[in-house]
Motif scaffolding. Sequence first.
Motif, PDB file in Angstrom:
ATOM      1  N   VAL A  76      80.094  41.830   8.148  1.00  0.00           N
ATOM      2  CA  VAL A  76      79.167  40.959   8.870  1.00  0.00           C
ATOM      3  C   VAL A  76      77.783  41.596   8.922  1.00  0.00           C
ATOM      4  O   VAL A  76      76.758  40.918   8.752  1.00  0.00           O
ATOM      5  N   ASP A  77      77.732  42.911   9.124  1.00  0.00           N
ATOM      6  CA  ASP A  77      76.450  43.613   9.169  1.00  0.00           C
ATOM      7  C   ASP A  77      75.759  43.591   7.807  1.00  0.00           C
ATOM      8  O   ASP A  77      74.537  43.449   7.719  1.00  0.00           O
TER       9      ASP A  77
ATOM     10  N   SER B  56      74.329  40.135   7.278  1.00  0.00           N
ATOM     11  CA  SER B  56      73.168  39.943   8.147  1.00  0.00           C
ATOM     12  C   SER B  56      71.933  40.623   7.570  1.00  0.00           C
ATOM     13  O   SER B  56      70.828  40.052   7.574  1.00  0.00           O
TER      14      SER B  56
ATOM     15  N   ARG C  61      70.724  38.628   4.544  1.00  0.00           N
ATOM     16  CA  ARG C  61      70.071  37.394   4.983  1.00  0.00           C
ATOM     17  C   ARG C  61      68.635  37.687   5.411  1.00  0.00           C
ATOM     18  O   ARG C  61      67.704  36.940   5.078  1.00  0.00           O
ATOM     19  N   GLY C  62      68.450  38.793   6.130  1.00  0.00           N
ATOM     20  CA  GLY C  62      67.107  39.159   6.561  1.00  0.00           C
ATOM     21  C   GLY C  62      66.196  39.536   5.405  1.00  0.00           C
ATOM     22  O   GLY C  62      64.995  39.234   5.413  1.00  0.00           O
TER      23      GLY C  62
ATOM     24  N   ARG D 132      65.156  36.130   3.556  1.00  0.00           N
ATOM     25  CA  ARG D 132      64.484  35.071   4.313  1.00  0.00           C
ATOM     26  C   ARG D 132      63.000  34.962   3.960  1.00  0.00           C
ATOM     27  O   ARG D 132      62.483  33.846   3.766  1.00  0.00           O
TER      28      ARG D 132
ATOM     29  N   GLU E 161      80.189  33.404   6.790  1.00  0.00           N
ATOM     30  CA  GLU E 161      80.555  34.524   7.639  1.00  0.00           C
ATOM     31  C   GLU E 161      81.927  35.067   7.248  1.00  0.00           C
ATOM     32  O   GLU E 161      82.911  34.305   7.201  1.00  0.00           O
TER      33      GLU E 161
END
Length: 289
Positions: free
Chosen positions: A134-135, A138, A141-142, A145, A159
Amino acid sequence: MNSTDVVDAEDALAASRREVDELRAELEETNRGVVALYAELDAQAEQLQKATELKSRFLAYMSHEFRTPISAIRSIARLLSDRVDGPLTPEQEKQVGFVDTTATELAEMVDDLLDLAKIEAGRVDISPAWFEMVDLFSALRGMFRPVLHNPATALIFEEPEGLPKLYTDDRKLSQILRNFISNALKFTPHGEVRVTAMPVGEDSIRFSVADTGIGIAPEHHAAVFDDFSQVDSPVQKRLRGTGLGLSLCRQLAGLLGGRVEVASELGKGSVFSVTLPVQLQRQPAAQPD
């Protein structure tokens, strides 16, 4: 036994000795040839090793030398884009954007060359640790973006649920997935790019990046992970690349004890995946809490 039998026996013995001598001489000649062949192979192996080392040193040196001017070009392009020295006309803004994009592509190529040189020279450090997927998603994704400029293409991270912690080098895995995602976004003018993770058996995880882009014809599947390989298509010619990113992914996956794969159909999108063991078997590691 009469004298004739004795003579015949001596002749037969002499013939046998001559045959043995001939076989011995032939064997010695063969052995000399084998020794000479091994010596030649050793010499060629040494030359090949030296050539490989020289290539790796050249790539590393070239990459380092290119970094400074590329960084300067990108910095100047950003200053111009920020209008530090005054406003730009629409055409000037377009040209500055082109310079910045091209310099970024060149910087990525230099980074890939340097990484490949390190791998070939055996100078890549693998630093495994336990982490949650999950980390990882994340963080990815950052990263993407700010560069999602095409509203017609969606980047979706499913997820990862019910998956164990992973013990591997998360930076190397992130580098593989970044390459997959960047390629998918580049060749997906509209639709979606979907990133997933799922278990394979009890001890492996497959990370996949699926897109709805232009796809790859079956005859090109075997070569997409080769150095400098590019698919021969009008879109590929328009969207330039070095052909190094996927080769780097293959080599990084190998260092992590895994493998890369592609499934694609022309005009119907592609799925690039990397399958890694849940726990990299490099050194004993404490189980996560």
